[in-house]
Design a protein around this motif. Structure first.
Motif, PDB file in Angstrom:
ATOM      1  N   LEU A   1       7.860 135.462  26.951  1.00 14.50           N
ATOM      2  CA  LEU A   1       7.592 135.348  28.380  1.00 14.50           C
ATOM      3  C   LEU A   1       7.781 133.908  28.845  1.00 14.50           C
ATOM      4  CD1 LEU A   1       6.478 136.304  31.114  1.00 14.50           C
ATOM      5  CD2 LEU A   1       4.186 135.934  30.228  1.00 14.50           C
ATOM      6  N   ILE A   2       7.256 132.972  28.052  1.00 16.54           N
ATOM      7  CA  ILE A   2       7.358 131.568  28.461  1.00 16.54           C
ATOM      8  C   ILE A   2       8.799 131.082  28.400  1.00 16.54           C
ATOM      9  CG2 ILE A   2       6.707 129.209  27.828  1.00 16.54           C
ATOM     10  CD1 ILE A   2       3.986 130.383  26.984  1.00 16.54           C
ATOM     11  N   VAL A   3       9.472 131.389  27.295  1.00 17.29           N
ATOM     12  CA  VAL A   3      10.802 130.834  27.082  1.00 17.29           C
ATOM     13  C   VAL A   3      11.839 131.497  27.982  1.00 17.29           C
ATOM     14  CG1 VAL A   3      12.652 130.531  25.400  1.00 17.29           C
ATOM     15  CG2 VAL A   3      10.281 130.173  24.728  1.00 17.29           C
ATOM     16  N   GLU A   4      11.718 132.807  28.161  1.00 18.53           N
ATOM     17  CA  GLU A   4      12.758 133.518  28.911  1.00 18.53           C
ATOM     18  C   GLU A   4      12.393 133.756  30.369  1.00 18.53           C
ATOM     19  OE1 GLU A   4      13.196 137.058  26.688  1.00 18.53           O
ATOM     20  OE2 GLU A   4      14.168 136.067  24.996  1.00 18.53           O
ATOM     21  N   GLY A   5      11.098 133.766  30.656  1.00 22.41           N
ATOM     22  CA  GLY A   5      10.694 134.060  32.034  1.00 22.41           C
ATOM     23  C   GLY A   5      10.280 132.827  32.796  1.00 22.41           C
ATOM     24  N   ILE A   6       9.214 132.197  32.360  1.00 25.86           N
ATOM     25  CA  ILE A   6       8.587 131.156  33.170  1.00 25.86           C
ATOM     26  C   ILE A   6       9.402 129.863  33.206  1.00 25.86           C
ATOM     27  CG2 ILE A   6       6.555 129.691  33.371  1.00 25.86           C
ATOM     28  CD1 ILE A   6       4.928 132.113  32.444  1.00 25.86           C
ATOM     29  N   ILE A   7       9.817 129.358  32.036  1.00 28.73           N
ATOM     30  CA  ILE A   7      10.509 128.060  32.055  1.00 28.73           C
ATOM     31  C   ILE A   7      11.805 128.104  32.858  1.00 28.73           C
ATOM     32  CG2 ILE A   7      11.584 126.255  30.636  1.00 28.73           C
ATOM     33  CD1 ILE A   7       9.439 126.667  28.584  1.00 28.73           C
ATOM     34  N   PRO A   8      12.692 129.084  32.621  1.00 25.54           N
ATOM     35  CA  PRO A   8      13.907 129.099  33.456  1.00 25.54           C
ATOM     36  C   PRO A   8      13.590 129.331  34.934  1.00 25.54           C
ATOM     37  CG  PRO A   8      13.969 130.866  31.798  1.00 25.54           C
ATOM     38  CD  PRO A   8      12.696 130.134  31.600  1.00 25.54           C
ATOM     39  N   GLY A   9      12.616 130.158  35.228  1.00 26.50           N
ATOM     40  CA  GLY A   9      12.261 130.443  36.621  1.00 26.50           C
ATOM     41  C   GLY A   9      11.791 129.198  37.343  1.00 26.50           C
ATOM     42  N   ILE A  10      10.857 128.479  36.719  1.00 21.85           N
ATOM     43  CA  ILE A  10      10.335 127.261  37.335  1.00 21.85           C
ATOM     44  C   ILE A  10      11.430 126.195  37.408  1.00 21.85           C
ATOM     45  CG2 ILE A  10       8.697 125.360  37.032  1.00 21.85           C
ATOM     46  CD1 ILE A  10       7.359 127.865  37.925  1.00 21.85           C
ATOM     47  N   GLY A  11      12.227 126.112  36.338  1.00 28.05           N
ATOM     48  CA  GLY A  11      13.333 125.155  36.334  1.00 28.05           C
ATOM     49  C   GLY A  11      14.252 125.376  37.524  1.00 28.05           C
ATOM     50  N   GLY A  12      14.445 126.651  37.883  1.00 31.15           N
ATOM     51  CA  GLY A  12      15.311 126.988  39.009  1.00 31.15           C
ATOM     52  C   GLY A  12      14.769 126.514  40.342  1.00 31.15           C
ATOM     53  N   VAL A  13      13.503 126.129  40.385  1.00 28.16           N
ATOM     54  CA  VAL A  13      12.949 125.559  41.622  1.00 28.16           C
ATOM     55  C   VAL A  13      12.945 124.037  41.539  1.00 28.16           C
ATOM     56  CG1 VAL A  13      10.897 125.362  43.052  1.00 28.16           C
ATOM     57  CG2 VAL A  13      11.520 127.573  42.089  1.00 28.16           C
ATOM     58  N   ILE A  14      12.425 123.523  40.397  1.00 28.83           N
ATOM     59  CA  ILE A  14      12.255 122.082  40.235  1.00 28.83           C
ATOM     60  C   ILE A  14      13.588 121.332  40.381  1.00 28.83           C
ATOM     61  CG2 ILE A  14      11.489 120.248  38.657  1.00 28.83           C
ATOM     62  CD1 ILE A  14       9.180 121.924  39.288  1.00 28.83           C
ATOM     63  N   ILE A  15      14.642 121.946  39.895  1.00 35.34           N
ATOM     64  CA  ILE A  15      15.944 121.266  39.890  1.00 35.34           C
ATOM     65  C   ILE A  15      16.376 120.836  41.290  1.00 35.34           C
ATOM     66  CG2 ILE A  15      17.164 123.466  39.997  1.00 35.34           C
ATOM     67  CD1 ILE A  15      19.383 122.242  38.403  1.00 35.34           C
ATOM     68  N   PHE A  16      15.872 121.508  42.317  1.00 31.79           N
ATOM     69  CA  PHE A  16      16.340 121.190  43.665  1.00 31.79           C
ATOM     70  C   PHE A  16      15.495 120.145  44.379  1.00 31.79           C
ATOM     71  CE2 PHE A  16      17.930 125.407  42.665  1.00 31.79           C
ATOM     72  CZ  PHE A  16      19.272 125.111  42.726  1.00 31.79           C
ATOM     73  N   ILE A  17      14.466 119.646  43.719  1.00 35.67           N
ATOM     74  CA  ILE A  17      13.612 118.647  44.368  1.00 35.67           C
ATOM     75  C   ILE A  17      14.414 117.444  44.874  1.00 35.67           C
ATOM     76  CG2 ILE A  17      11.758 116.969  43.976  1.00 35.67           C
ATOM     77  CD1 ILE A  17      10.337 119.020  42.359  1.00 35.67           C
ATOM     78  N   PRO A  18      15.308 116.864  44.076  1.00 39.90           N
ATOM     79  CA  PRO A  18      16.018 115.677  44.575  1.00 39.90           C
ATOM     80  C   PRO A  18      16.762 115.939  45.889  1.00 39.90           C
ATOM     81  CG  PRO A  18      16.440 115.968  42.230  1.00 39.90           C
ATOM     82  CD  PRO A  18      15.676 117.167  42.690  1.00 39.90           C
ATOM     83  N   GLN A  19      17.509 117.041  45.945  1.00 37.32           N
ATOM     84  CA  GLN A  19      18.271 117.325  47.159  1.00 37.32           C
ATOM     85  C   GLN A  19      17.390 117.570  48.364  1.00 37.32           C
ATOM     86  OE1 GLN A  19      20.879 120.571  46.175  1.00 37.32           O
ATOM     87  NE2 GLN A  19      22.544 119.097  46.062  1.00 37.32           N
ATOM     88  N   ILE A  20      16.362 118.384  48.147  1.00 34.84           N
ATOM     89  CA  ILE A  20      15.461 118.711  49.243  1.00 34.84           C
ATOM     90  C   ILE A  20      14.797 117.440  49.752  1.00 34.84           C
ATOM     91  CG2 ILE A  20      13.383 120.019  49.802  1.00 34.84           C
ATOM     92  CD1 ILE A  20      15.234 122.015  49.051  1.00 34.84           C
ATOM     93  N   ALA A  21      14.362 116.596  48.824  1.00 37.62           N
ATOM     94  CA  ALA A  21      13.661 115.377  49.229  1.00 37.62           C
ATOM     95  C   ALA A  21      14.591 114.462  50.028  1.00 37.62           C
ATOM     96  CB  ALA A  21      13.111 114.657  48.001  1.00 37.62           C
ATOM     97  N   ILE A  22      15.846 114.388  49.625  1.00 39.66           N
ATOM     98  CA  ILE A  22      16.790 113.540  50.368  1.00 39.66           C
ATOM     99  C   ILE A  22      16.988 114.077  51.784  1.00 39.66           C
ATOM    100  CG2 ILE A  22      19.205 112.797  50.494  1.00 39.66           C
ATOM    101  CD1 ILE A  22      19.153 112.735  47.410  1.00 39.66           C
ATOM    102  N   LEU A  23      17.130 115.399  51.896  1.00 36.27           N
ATOM    103  CA  LEU A  23      17.267 116.005  53.219  1.00 36.27           C
ATOM    104  C   LEU A  23      16.042 115.706  54.082  1.00 36.27           C
ATOM    105  CD1 LEU A  23      18.809 118.043  55.094  1.00 36.27           C
ATOM    106  CD2 LEU A  23      17.327 119.792  54.135  1.00 36.27           C
TER     107      LEU A  23
END
Ligand SMILES: Nc1nc2c(ncn2[C@@H]2O[C@H](COP(=O)(O)OP(=O)(O)OP(=O)(O)O)[C@@H](O)[C@H]2O)c(=O)[nH]1
Ligand SMILES: [Mg+2]
Lengths: 703, 74
Positions: free
Chosen positions: A332-354
């Motif tokens: 659950l952690i490796v296949e569900g939660i980590i990729p899922g959360i990663g898919g949100v966190i990765i966009f912080i830089p762009q969103i913050a710049i906007l």
């Protein structure tokens, strides 16, 4: 709220620093910006005035007078008219801008006439010397018969004095009218009005007559009497005009004795800047250049941190896989939660710049210049110059943007703006756009300097904007609503953005994005993972079936593993669900896995990438964890043998996300602001239908 | 008849005493009073709206509104 807390309401002209003061008093971080109409709703906070005395402070929208012309202004009227005794303020804190004290005192004089204890806080005194202003504070206090304090909310000066003045004013509870303007106009008429209910001040009764807004304490009979004053409309209008003139005369008298401006000392940067920013040609050129800069930066500045986050999460998955004990939880952690959360966190830089760019634009005072430049164009399409603020701030999120339409006084223009705002490219679309663009658009330069990927992004924003305008045009022609269009906008002074305000704004919005999307994706990824790794008997027998199938004999061990993985996923609960909608989305170029991501996107668009990441992780039975981008890049369409996210399918997805209404929160807010489900439902089906048709056309033409 | 709409960029006028009835209440409250000095600062690229300064308030208003308010040119 304790019983003996003082209830304080912050009232003043727009853009005078009420929210800045509110933040200083309460320690909260409400939104501050340099254009009129930033605050459009009430907000409460508590403040320690002294060791023994607390206060509940209410921040309110700005208004030029108590006579409202739009929804945000009418919130002030309702607060003052004691609709609800428990809510009505004990002390009013009027916040005035030192630079335009005369106009600010008009509202002050109206509030004084309501006979509520009032403190006057003159804000932005840090600007006084630059503008050549001097004030005789003692004389002003005497003339106005109130506590007056000089403050600078931005520099945190004089806040202690404000607190003391509130206590003093509350204890004295002295509340005398400032000029009782009405009596001077027609004593006989107003004596009759006052006789209706002497418990109310004359000005309160007058407001009930002119605004047709009645407190609970007014009986039926009194209401009828008050309404009878309302019959002679032209007389009311004339008296309101006379009242305003009279107030200004009184204010002039006071200011003559207490307020001096030495024009020779004033430095005027404003007119020079205005000549450029509102210029016929330069005005538009600068606006366009600002937009280009924003999109270029979104790509250029963010690529490094984004790659870093992406690989970190891939490594994190690896680490977790190698170090957690084998079992369901670790899956659950490796296949569900980590990729899922990663898919949100990765966009912080762009969103913050906007967010950073929007915040800076809002703090400089430039927004109002854009309103000025765009009014004529917007009017042609059934909107108002003020609609441009929601359309721009909608690039962060549609929800505050829809709230911001409250400043538009014409209902038709406001409704049209509300309906088309969701076409603006909000930050939740940004993740979907960037990941797809990086998959289908080459990273080359056009015109020698401009990044093609950034240019594509710019075109997608333009697509959203143009669609909004066209939709507005259609609505203007079809909606049968009569309402007067009126337009007066104050042009604020240019200001250097306060770093603190900008930083807070970016932080708050980014936090809201991460936690908002994070919560949804966390819950979804657990559900998704569960539905993807469980299924009926065909799922349980998948491994056996694949190994026993003669066709699979010549496959290598890894190929066999992969085959098992994908057959399992197809037969899992989520696979069965996805498969059932596949026929509907196949003509658009999507398979059932993308279909799942489309479905979860209806909760919030930004979970698209996270959903795909989770699904692909479950499918990949091998032990290598790759980054999200690589996973998407290596996904193959079995029908064609080519990449799943090739140019036609990618474009079709981009168009789908540009148009579809996939945001529950927006629908809820539209329902609240329009007070019916009709409009949100029209948005949901209209926009999503449009998305489907356009994506279909795009895919069919390109493939 | 001169109105605010007939001012050129940089020109100054004074709102006439007779204009009172034609000034929308909202503008009056924002400082557009009879007798006040009005300066036209800028005209938007498509000729509308206009940007004026009156009684210390910097306002953008539409031509339509401006053409209802009579002035005396200086
Ligand atoms: N120089 C200076 N600027 C200030 C001061 N206080 C506030 N500002 C700026 O004035 C602008 C308006 O501040 P806000 O607090 O948003 O004003 P508001 O009265 O809440 O505005 P609305 O909600 O639109 O009515 C912002 O750009 C602030 O940074 C001050 O004391 N000095
Ligand atoms: Mg505010």
């Amino acid at each position: 709220m304790a019983k003996n807390d003082i209830k304080v309401a912050l009232i003043g002209n727009p853009n005078t620093g009420k929210t800045s003061l509110f933040n200083q008093l309460t320690g909260l971080t409400q939104k501050v910006g340099n254009y009129p109409g930033v605050t459009v709703d009430k907000k409460k906070g508590t403040c320690k005035l002294s060791a023994t005395q607390n206060a509940v402070i209410t921040d309110l929208p700005g208004t030029y007078s108590i006579n409202p012309t739009s929804i945000d202004e009418s919130i002030v009227l309702k607060t003052l008219l004691k609709k609800d005794i428990k809510e009505s303020p004990d002390v009013i804190l009027v916040v005035a801008d030192v630079e335009n004290l005369k106009r600010n005192l008009l509202l002050f004089s109206q509030i004084k006439d309501l006979e509520i204890p009032t403190v006057l806080a003159i804000n932005m005194v840090d600007q006084m010397s630059r503008k050549g202003i001097s004030i005789d504070l003692t004389a002003l206090k005497e003339e106005l018969n109130t506590e007056v304090v000089l403050i600078s909310a931005r520099k945190n000066q004089g806040i202690k004095n404000v607190k003391d003045a509130i206590i003093k004013c509350h204890v004295a509870a002295k509340a005398s009218p400032m000029c009782d303007a009405n009596y001077k106009i027609d004593p006989e008429y107003f004596d009759k009005l006052k006789a209706i209910n002497p418990n109310f001040s004359l000005y309160e009764l007058w407001l009930m007559v002119t605004q047709k807004n009645f407190p609970a304490a007014i009986s039926k009979k009194e209401k009828a009497q008050l309404l009878s004053f309302n019959k002679d409309v032209s007389r009311l209008k004339k008296y309101q005009h006379k009242e305003t003139i009279y107030r200004y005369q009184e204010i002039n008298k006071v200011l003559k004795k207490t307020y001096i401006v030495d024009k020779s000392k004033a430095t005027d940067l404003r007119s020079k800047l205005d000549k450029v920013f509102t210029h016929k040609i330069f005005g538009y050129l600068i606006f366009f250049a600002v937009l280009l800069l924003i999109f270029q930066s979104i790509f250029d500045w963010s690529s490094l941190p984004m790659d870093l986050i992406d690989t970190t999460f891939a490594e994190l998955s690896d680490f977790a896989r190698n170090n957690l004990p084998m079992g369901i939880l670790s899956d659950l952690i490796v296949e569900g939660i980590i990729p899922g959360i990663g898919g949100v966190i990765i966009f912080i830089p762009q969103i913050a710049i906007l967010f950073l760019f929007i915040a800076v634009l809002e703090e400089t005072g430039y927004m109002s210049r854009v309103v000025f430049l765009m009014d004529k164009i917007m009017r042609r399409y059934g909107m108002n110059g003020k609609s441009i603020i929601p359309l721009i701030s909608g690039t962060a999120c549609a929800i505050p943007a829809i709230m911001a339409t409250r400043t538009i006084s014409s209902w038709k223009e406001r409704l049209i703006t509300i309906l088309v705002v969701p076409f603006t490219t909000c930050s939740a679309r940004l993740p979907v756009y960037t990941i797809l663009i990086s998959l289908i658009i080459p990273n080359t330069k056009i015109f020698g300097f401009y990044n093609l990927q950034a240019f594509t992004l710019l075109m997608l924003y333009a697509l959203g904007f143009v669609t909004a305008i066209l939709a507005a045009y259609i609505l203007q022609k079809t909606l049968k609503i009569k309402s007067n269009s009126f337009f007066v906008v104050e042009m604020p002074n240019y200001k250097l953005p306060s770093i603190k305000n900008v930083a807070f704004d970016v932080l708050e919005k980014t936090k809201a994005f991460v936690f908002g999307a994070g919560k949804i994706i966390l819950a979804l990824s657990v559900v998704l993972w569960f539905l993807a790794s469980n299924g009926p008997s065909s799922f349980k027998n998948a491994e056996e079936n694949v190994t026993n199938n003669i066709e699979n004999r010549q496959l290598s061990a890894t190929e066999l593993q992969q085959k098992i993985g994908s057959v399992k996923l197809e037969n899992s609960y989520i696979g069965i669900m996805g498969k059932s909608i596949e026929p509907a989305i196949k003509p658009l170029g999507y398979d059932w896995k993308v279909g799942i991501a489309l479905i979860t996107s209806f909760a919030a668009r930004e979970v698209f990438v996270g959903t795909l990441a989770t699904i692909y992780s479950v499918e990949a039975e091998d032990e290598n964890t790759t980054t999200i981008k690589e996973k998407m890049r290596s996904e193959i369409n079995p029908d064609t043998g080519k990449q799943r996210f090739n140019f036609p399918a990618g474009m079709s997805l981009l168009v789908f996300y540009a148009f579809a209404m996939q945001c529950m929160a927006t629908l809820a807010i539209v329902k609240r602001e329009t007070k019916t489900w009709k409009w949100p439902l029209i948005q949901l089906f209209g926009m999503t239908g449009l998305a489907y048709i356009c994506s279909l056309i795009v895919y069919q033409i390109l493939s | 008849m001169n109105t605010i709409a007939s001012l050129g960029i940089g020109e100054i006028g004074y709102i006439s005493e007779g204009a009172l009835e034609h000034i929308p209440l909202k503008l009056l409250e924002m400082g557009c009073l009879p007798g006040a000095e009005v300066e036209l600062i800028q005209i938007a690229p498509l000729k509308d709206p206009i940007y004026i300064c009156v009684n210390g308030s910097h306002l953008a208003i539409r031509k339509e509104t401006a053409s209802q308010i009579q002035i005396l040119k200086s």
